[in-house]
Scaffold this active site. Sequence first.
Site, mmCIF file in Angstrom:
data_model
loop_
_atom_site.group_PDB
_atom_site.id
_atom_site.type_symbol
_atom_site.label_atom_id
_atom_site.label_comp_id
_atom_site.label_asym_id
_atom_site.label_seq_id
_atom_site.Cartn_x
_atom_site.Cartn_y
_atom_site.Cartn_z
ATOM 1 N N GLU A 273 36.023 50.489 14.932
ATOM 2 C CA GLU A 273 36.319 49.093 14.609
ATOM 3 C C GLU A 273 37.283 49.041 13.421
ATOM 4 O O GLU A 273 37.199 49.853 12.500
ATOM 5 C CB GLU A 273 35.033 48.346 14.271
ATOM 6 C CG GLU A 273 35.153 46.845 14.260
ATOM 7 C CD GLU A 273 33.783 46.157 14.248
ATOM 8 O OE1 GLU A 273 33.602 45.289 13.386
ATOM 9 O OE2 GLU A 273 32.921 46.513 15.079
ATOM 10 N N ASP B 51 38.723 45.822 10.996
ATOM 11 C CA ASP B 51 38.429 44.400 10.797
ATOM 12 C C ASP B 51 39.280 43.726 9.736
ATOM 13 O O ASP B 51 39.459 44.261 8.632
ATOM 14 C CB ASP B 51 36.975 44.208 10.324
ATOM 15 C CG ASP B 51 35.950 44.703 11.317
ATOM 16 O OD1 ASP B 51 36.261 44.769 12.507
ATOM 17 O OD2 ASP B 51 34.833 45.028 10.877
ATOM 18 N N GLU C 187 38.183 40.163 8.163
ATOM 19 C CA GLU C 187 37.142 39.137 8.191
ATOM 20 C C GLU C 187 37.422 38.134 7.070
ATOM 21 O O GLU C 187 37.664 38.518 5.926
ATOM 22 C CB GLU C 187 35.752 39.747 8.006
ATOM 23 C CG GLU C 187 35.323 40.622 9.182
ATOM 24 C CD GLU C 187 33.978 41.274 8.950
ATOM 25 O OE1 GLU C 187 33.100 41.143 9.816
ATOM 26 O OE2 GLU C 187 33.809 41.922 7.892
#
Length: 337
Positions: free
Chosen positions: A113, A115, A117
Amino acid sequence: MVMKLPYLGSCLFLVFFSLVSIVAYGSGKGLPILSFDEGYNQLFGDDNLVIHRDGKAVHLSLNERTGSGFVSQDLYLHGYFSASIKLPADYTAGVVVAFYMSNGDMFEKNHDEIDFEFLGNIRGKNWRIQTNIYGNGSTSAGREERYNLWFDPADDFHHYTILWTASHIIFYVDNIPIREFKRTAEMGGDFPSKPMSLYATIWDGSDWATNGGKYRVNYKYAPYVAEFSDLVLHGCAVDPIEFSSKRCDGTQSWEQLTTSITPSQRSKMDSFRRKHMTYSYCYDQTRYKVAPPECVINPREAERLKKFDPVTFGGGRRHHGKRHHHMRASRSEADSI
């Protein structure tokens, strides 16, 4: 389980000439912007996902019933992935908007993953941004960094980019690199290395997103709407069944991307981190007695973060009267980053 990708040799060796140019200058200009139907599918949210501008823009909303999200039609092994995003305004505590890559739906126990955010906040406090990286299921050792921004991301659209190669990952905000994460031998298999999809979502993160869950989503301010446009998917697409190459353009080696940050860009990145970074896992002494092996400790970063939060970053007891407070900067500050 270690997944073998016998057909991806060409993807690992080939890279597109345009991507080399883009990386060199830190800009996505010239890359094709896909309409929603050309590159994406709705992930969840029913009518909380609305397409605008003949498919060139997407609105994702969160209300009491559900959040919403979309996902790329293809899996990608490396590439340049970006979007212009405008975040919800006003009271946004507990709201999480995410722009990220993942293969968690395919590899439950060893997923990768990358990210971006965006963490909402109470009225009068700005959104915060968090980057994170997981490799090979290393969810117990998330590699988070958090930052303030030099602008209000709810006022207008701003550009957010993930560049992912076999050797490093770079996060950009408005074409300014804010974080470079290099693959090292000490990491073992913890660097993202399997094909991933691109996702964009908005959801209720009340349990953790704002002051550790102290402030929750208040639905009297709903719907919360995140706007996405200028969607770019420029990478090595692979077949989701056979993991063979579907599209790898150009003939340039991936190794040419390893020195992609220019001296000018690196100066801007150092300035951004000095002024706006509020947390880095590498310096978190309450979490790690010894910094993870991939961390390169910058003494100036360590000292600044220690003054910012002496409990977390190892400076002893907190002295509340001396805590550093970040002031909201004007948009023109981008020129000095």
